[in-house]
Design a protein around this motif. Sequence first.
Motif, PDB file in Angstrom:
ATOM      1  N   ILE A 155      36.311  43.501  54.870  1.00 32.79           N
ATOM      2  CA  ILE A 155      37.004  42.491  54.065  1.00 32.79           C
ATOM      3  C   ILE A 155      38.284  43.110  53.538  1.00 32.79           C
ATOM      4  N   GLU A 156      39.397  42.536  53.897  1.00 26.38           N
ATOM      5  CA  GLU A 156      40.692  43.072  53.506  1.00 26.38           C
ATOM      6  C   GLU A 156      41.326  42.192  52.427  1.00 26.38           C
ATOM      7  N   GLY A 157      42.413  42.703  51.860  1.00 24.70           N
ATOM      8  CA  GLY A 157      43.184  41.917  50.910  1.00 24.70           C
ATOM      9  C   GLY A 157      42.679  41.931  49.488  1.00 24.70           C
ATOM     10  N   LEU A 158      41.726  42.801  49.155  1.00 30.06           N
ATOM     11  CA  LEU A 158      41.224  42.874  47.786  1.00 30.06           C
ATOM     12  C   LEU A 158      42.185  43.686  46.912  1.00 30.06           C
ATOM     13  N   GLY A 159      42.250  43.309  45.640  1.00 30.20           N
ATOM     14  CA  GLY A 159      43.083  44.037  44.683  1.00 30.20           C
ATOM     15  C   GLY A 159      42.227  44.761  43.658  1.00 30.20           C
ATOM     16  N   ARG A 160      42.889  45.514  42.793  1.00 36.74           N
ATOM     17  CA  ARG A 160      42.162  46.275  41.780  1.00 36.74           C
ATOM     18  C   ARG A 160      41.316  45.369  40.888  1.00 36.74           C
ATOM     19  N   GLU A 161      41.824  44.180  40.616  1.00 32.80           N
ATOM     20  CA  GLU A 161      41.101  43.256  39.742  1.00 32.80           C
ATOM     21  C   GLU A 161      39.840  42.702  40.390  1.00 32.80           C
ATOM     22  N   ASP A 162      39.679  42.903  41.697  1.00 31.42           N
ATOM     23  CA  ASP A 162      38.502  42.397  42.405  1.00 31.42           C
ATOM     24  C   ASP A 162      37.310  43.349  42.326  1.00 31.42           C
ATOM     25  N   PHE A 163      37.518  44.531  41.734  1.00 33.48           N
ATOM     26  CA  PHE A 163      36.452  45.520  41.672  1.00 33.48           C
ATOM     27  C   PHE A 163      35.987  45.754  40.236  1.00 33.48           C
ATOM     28  N   VAL A 164      34.728  46.112  40.120  1.00 41.01           N
ATOM     29  CA  VAL A 164      34.135  46.547  38.853  1.00 41.01           C
ATOM     30  C   VAL A 164      33.451  47.875  39.112  1.00 41.01           C
ATOM     31  N   VAL A 165      33.711  48.861  38.257  1.00 42.71           N
ATOM     32  CA  VAL A 165      33.090  50.179  38.393  1.00 42.71           C
ATOM     33  C   VAL A 165      32.326  50.500  37.119  1.00 42.71           C
ATOM     34  N   LEU A 224      31.880  44.001  43.212  1.00 39.73           N
ATOM     35  CA  LEU A 224      32.987  43.060  43.135  1.00 39.73           C
ATOM     36  C   LEU A 224      32.925  42.305  41.819  1.00 39.73           C
ATOM     37  N   SER A 225      34.068  41.879  41.349  1.00 42.03           N
ATOM     38  CA  SER A 225      34.118  41.041  40.149  1.00 42.03           C
ATOM     39  C   SER A 225      33.463  39.692  40.440  1.00 42.03           C
ATOM     40  N   GLU A 226      33.174  38.939  39.403  1.00 40.58           N
ATOM     41  CA  GLU A 226      32.557  37.623  39.590  1.00 40.58           C
ATOM     42  C   GLU A 226      33.433  36.715  40.449  1.00 40.58           C
ATOM     43  N   ALA A 227      34.739  36.775  40.209  1.00 37.48           N
ATOM     44  CA  ALA A 227      35.655  35.927  40.987  1.00 37.48           C
ATOM     45  C   ALA A 227      35.639  36.330  42.461  1.00 37.48           C
ATOM     46  N   ALA A 228      35.634  37.641  42.730  1.00 34.26           N
ATOM     47  CA  ALA A 228      35.616  38.107  44.120  1.00 34.26           C
ATOM     48  C   ALA A 228      34.279  37.782  44.782  1.00 34.26           C
ATOM     49  N   ARG A 229      33.185  37.852  44.014  1.00 35.87           N
ATOM     50  CA  ARG A 229      31.868  37.515  44.557  1.00 35.87           C
ATOM     51  C   ARG A 229      31.804  36.038  44.964  1.00 35.87           C
ATOM     52  N   ARG A 230      32.479  35.194  44.222  1.00 34.73           N
ATOM     53  CA  ARG A 230      32.505  33.775  44.588  1.00 34.73           C
ATOM     54  C   ARG A 230      33.255  33.567  45.903  1.00 34.73           C
ATOM     55  N   ARG A 231      34.289  34.380  46.127  1.00 36.03           N
ATOM     56  CA  ARG A 231      35.041  34.275  47.381  1.00 36.03           C
ATOM     57  C   ARG A 231      34.288  34.892  48.548  1.00 36.03           C
ATOM     58  N   PHE A 232      33.548  35.953  48.269  1.00 35.75           N
ATOM     59  CA  PHE A 232      32.812  36.664  49.323  1.00 35.75           C
ATOM     60  C   PHE A 232      31.363  36.870  48.872  1.00 35.75           C
ATOM     61  N   PRO A 233      30.560  35.811  48.857  1.00 39.64           N
ATOM     62  CA  PRO A 233      29.208  35.902  48.297  1.00 39.64           C
ATOM     63  C   PRO A 233      28.286  36.848  49.055  1.00 39.64           C
TER      64      PRO A 233
END
Length: 338
Positions: free
Chosen positions: A42-52, A316-325
Motif C-alpha cells: 500500500i503506497e501513498g501513506l503519510g506520517r499522519e496515517d501511522f500510530v506508534v 494505522l490511524s483510524e482514518a487510514a484503517r477506514r481507507r484500508f480495512p
Amino acid sequence: MKRFVAALLITAPVFAQEAPLFTTSTNSVLVDAAVTGDQRVIEGLGREDFVVLENGQPITIAGMAHDELPLDIVLVCRSVLVGPAAPPDPNGDNLPHYHMGAQAASVSQRLMNAAANAVLGSRPGDRVAVVTYGRDPHIELRFTSDRKAIANAIKRAGSADDADDNLVLTSEALAIEYAVRMIADVERDDPNARTNRRRVIIMISNVDGVGTRYADEPIIRRLWEQNIILSVIEDLPPTQAIKSVQRSSGGESQTILFRRYNPIRIAQATGGDRIVAMDPQHPGDLLTPIRQRYTLWFNQPSDVTPGESRTIKVDLSEAARRRFPGAVIQAREGYVTR
C-alpha cells in the motif's frame, strides 16, 4: 536448483535512485514498516496515517520516509538438511538420531531453490552474504554484489558433497549470531549503513526437523539492537493454517502458532516474513516487501536506561484503517535503548 541459480546470473534492472539520508539524532529509533493489502504494498501513506506505541504509550513520530533502500542480505542455511529417524522421547530427555536420506535431500533442494528465488530480486547496490552451519557455522560468502559468486555460494550450500554429517542443535542460533556480526561490521566502514540501507537475514529452516532448541528472546534482542529483519523460508505443506498465519494481522491464535517454532517467532518479532517453499500460491519474493517499507523514526524517551528493551507497536490511524480495512503491518516489535 539449476533453474534458480541460472536466473541469479541475469542482470537485474538498474534503478537510478540514491539512498536517502535521514535526519536523526543519536537517540532516534528507526522502524521499518511494511503495509500490505491483498499481498500488495500500500503506497501513498503519510506520517499522519501511522500510530506508534512505545511501551504501550502513544509517541510522536518525528519523521517518515518511503524510499527504496539498498539491502544487506545474509542467507543462513544448514550445510546438511536432515530428518529424524525416530521421534524424541516424550519427556524430552533423549534426542533423536538423524540421517540424510532421499527425502531429506529432496527437502534440501526445495529449500535451496527457494533461497535462490528469494534473492532473485536483488539489484545493483544490494549485497549478499551466505552463512552455513552443521557442526559449526561457516561463512560461505562475505558480502558481495557479484551475482555469479552469490549463485555459486548457494549451489555449494545445497550440495550433498559439501554437507556436514553432524549437526549441533544450538548451531542455528550461533549461525544467526554470525550473520548479525557480519551486518554490524559493515558499520565500521560505512557509519551510515544503519540509516541508508536495510538489513535482513533470510533463514532457510525445516522447522519440523532439528535446530530449533534454543531460546528465541536473546536472539530477538540482538536483532532489535541492530535493527535487523529476519525472514524464514521453510518446507511445510501449504495448509490453510499456514496461509492464514502469514496473512494475519495478529491475534492470540497467531501468537500461539508463531511461538511453536523459534524461527517463525523471531521473524514475527523483527517484522520479517515467512515463505513456504512448497506453496505455489506464495509469491516467494522476500525482498520487495522489505525494500518498499515505510521508515518511521521517533526519539526514545529521555528517562530510559541504555540497554533497556522496549516494545513497539505500529498501526494505522483510524482514518487510514477506514481507507484500508484489511491492511496488514509488519514491523519490529521492540528496540534496545542506546
